[in-house]
Scaffold this motif. Structure first.
Motif, mmCIF file in Angstrom:
data_model
loop_
_atom_site.group_PDB
_atom_site.id
_atom_site.type_symbol
_atom_site.label_atom_id
_atom_site.label_comp_id
_atom_site.label_asym_id
_atom_site.label_seq_id
_atom_site.Cartn_x
_atom_site.Cartn_y
_atom_site.Cartn_z
ATOM 1 N N TYR A 37 1.031 7.191 1.366
ATOM 2 C CA TYR A 37 0.222 8.410 1.319
ATOM 3 C C TYR A 37 -1.270 8.135 1.097
ATOM 4 N N LYS A 38 -1.648 6.883 0.877
ATOM 5 C CA LYS A 38 -3.063 6.497 0.769
ATOM 6 C C LYS A 38 -3.635 6.119 2.144
ATOM 7 N N THR A 98 0.848 -1.200 0.000
ATOM 8 C CA THR A 98 0.000 0.000 0.000
ATOM 9 C C THR A 98 0.880 1.247 0.000
ATOM 10 N N ASP A 99 0.494 2.230 -0.815
ATOM 11 C CA ASP A 99 1.198 3.513 -0.835
ATOM 12 C C ASP A 99 0.978 4.203 0.507
ATOM 13 N N SER A 129 -3.473 14.358 8.288
ATOM 14 C CA SER A 129 -2.831 13.395 7.388
ATOM 15 C C SER A 129 -1.311 13.370 7.533
ATOM 16 N N GLU A 142 -6.121 8.511 4.024
ATOM 17 C CA GLU A 142 -7.441 8.501 3.398
ATOM 18 C C GLU A 142 -8.252 7.277 3.836
ATOM 19 N N ILE A 143 -7.593 6.123 3.911
ATOM 20 C CA ILE A 143 -8.259 4.897 4.357
ATOM 21 C C ILE A 143 -8.771 5.071 5.786
#
Length: 142
Positions: free
Chosen positions: A84-85, A81-82, A105, A88-89
């Protein structure tokens, strides 16, 4: 002469000797000083201190796991998984439960890089990351 353990010290994962060594260490005594005071070897004090610190770490990890188990949000971020994602998750799951995350974030990413740096390489996760969020928006990461 040793002091008797206080009542609240009896129900712990540490032995009386470990408590005594940690208290003396906290007062600034070296392992050699503690060994002389307790009439034992510095090697023995080293073993007692290291075992105590390992027990404390295990207790912290157990408590962290228990708190996470009670959390209303539990997310498993898969390897690959990135990085930086991930915020958001987390925020998406928190919105579903109407929970406001206590940090933004950027701080989520800092927390990830600090607490599970061995599970991240560059921008990608290289191992699963478990994230829990309590009802107050506080995150635990393992």
């Amino acid at each position: 002469m040793r002091k008797a353990m206080r009542e609240h010290e009896k129900d712990m994962l540490l032995t009386e000797k470990q408590v005594e060594v940690l208290k003396l260490k906290k007062k600034g005594l070296s392992q050699a000083d503690i060994a002389r005071k307790l009439k034992t070897t510095r090697g023995n004090i080293c073993i007692i201190e290291n075992t105590a610190l390992k027990n404390i770490e295990k207790a912290k990890n157990t408590l962290k796991f228990y708190r996470a188990l009670e959390a209303p949000i539990w997310i498993t971020v898969p390897a690959g998984t990135d990085l930086y994602k991930i915020p958001e998750i987390i925020f998406t799951e928190a919105d579903k439960k109407r929970i406001k995350i206590a940090i933004d974030s950027a701080m989520v990413i800092v927390k990830l890089k600090t607490e599970v740096q061995d599970k991240i390489h560059g921008r990608l996760t290289v191992d699963e990351i478990e994230i829990s969020v309590d009802e107050h928006g506080n995150m635990s990461i393992s």
